[in-house]
Scaffold this motif. Sequence first.
Motif, PDB file in Angstrom:
ATOM      1  N   ASP A 284      -4.425   0.985   0.308  1.00 35.06           N
ATOM      2  CA  ASP A 284      -3.677   2.231   0.126  1.00 35.06           C
ATOM      3  C   ASP A 284      -2.184   1.917   0.050  1.00 35.06           C
ATOM      4  O   ASP A 284      -1.610   1.417   1.029  1.00 35.06           O
ATOM      5  CB  ASP A 284      -3.962   3.176   1.296  1.00 35.06           C
ATOM      6  CG  ASP A 284      -3.347   4.556   1.109  1.00 35.06           C
ATOM      7  OD1 ASP A 284      -2.557   4.734   0.152  1.00 35.06           O
ATOM      8  OD2 ASP A 284      -3.627   5.451   1.932  1.00 35.06           O
ATOM      9  N   GLU A 286       0.223   3.888   0.131  1.00 38.39           N
ATOM     10  CA  GLU A 286       0.980   4.767   1.010  1.00 38.39           C
ATOM     11  C   GLU A 286       1.009   4.192   2.425  1.00 38.39           C
ATOM     12  O   GLU A 286       0.020   3.644   2.911  1.00 38.39           O
ATOM     13  CB  GLU A 286       0.347   6.162   1.039  1.00 38.39           C
ATOM     14  CG  GLU A 286       0.401   6.899  -0.280  1.00 38.39           C
ATOM     15  CD  GLU A 286       1.829   7.196  -0.716  1.00 38.39           C
ATOM     16  OE1 GLU A 286       2.636   7.606   0.158  1.00 38.39           O
ATOM     17  OE2 GLU A 286       2.141   7.005  -1.909  1.00 38.39           O
ATOM     18  N   THR A 324       6.405  -2.217   2.084  1.00 42.92           N
ATOM     19  CA  THR A 324       5.174  -1.517   2.449  1.00 42.92           C
ATOM     20  C   THR A 324       4.552  -2.138   3.695  1.00 42.92           C
ATOM     21  O   THR A 324       4.116  -1.427   4.616  1.00 42.92           O
ATOM     22  CB  THR A 324       4.170  -1.564   1.286  1.00 42.92           C
ATOM     23  OG1 THR A 324       4.753  -0.975   0.125  1.00 42.92           O
ATOM     24  CG2 THR A 324       2.883  -0.836   1.635  1.00 42.92           C
TER      25      THR A 324
END
Length: 344
Positions: A284, A286, A324
Amino acid sequence: MAEALLQTTVVGSYPQPDWLVNRDTLSKVVPRTRLREIWRVAEPFLQQAQDDATLLAIRDMERAGLDIITDGEMRRESYSNHFATALEGIDADRPAEIVSRTGHRTPVPRVVGKIRRARPVEVRDVQFLRANTGKPIKITLPGPFTMGQQVKDEFYGDAEAMCMDYARAVNEEAHDLVKAGADVIQLDEPWLRNNPEEAKLYAVKAINRALQGLTVPTVVHLCFGYAAVVPGSSKPSGYSFLPQLADTIAQQISIESAQPRIDLGVLKELAPKKVMLGVIDLNDPEIETPQKVADRIRAGLKHLSPDKLLPAPDCGMKYLPRATAFGKLKALVEGAALVRRELG
């Protein structure tokens, strides 16, 4: 002093900087042989550059607030080839090819003699890590079963005998790593679930030999493969080789659960082990909220007591963008803190 509950950690790797590795090349393969073209820095300056990258990884993990850190595996082309190709009995310069069921061809080292550890491989890595942080530190090694699955045997004709020699080599290295300052030793064994029938024959025996005599906490990590290589839709909902690890002498078992969303009821089968539970989904892009991480930890706590659970990412973070990865580590730490406060 009692050990803190829900200690946070990483599986091993952290993103290598773009100035250190060619990420386009990195994204195409998890190399079994050496892949020197991955490095952007010339050989005379490579060790210094890897040291600098290691310092960046250490500081990111410290800033995120992790309880147990690694060196980010900045010096490795893959989780396994750094150690596996440094052993005697291996010809990595003239590799064989293994063809998968899907027809994919992978260059692999050839085993042409008895597997032996001729020299320390990761001792300097641990010494450097120990000298540059006051945090508890973990170092990872490829497990003996996994290394035995990633070669073409042209010497032994006996997979178990070969695997046990890998185990001896790992054990010798692990003892030296403890002397160098490692607080935790982890074996990466993702191939246990790729070949569970063979694993059932001798993998536990080999893992126990690899961890024999170690006095620090030990971990066995298994997963379904890097998210960058194995997408979520391809991952099964359960492990084909997991309860058997309750018979290993490792104190901790590390499993992936955020991306594949496995049935966490399997955790009861690992008692009385501690479990490094994957609560960060590396597929993912996000960054999870701390609340989402906390929910995943709470799901694990339905099957494990808080002193038996260590929240972690699903797998190594090598293939993520660095921003990230750092954001996900912060969410991991903050999510664990939320649950820790609930526990009082």
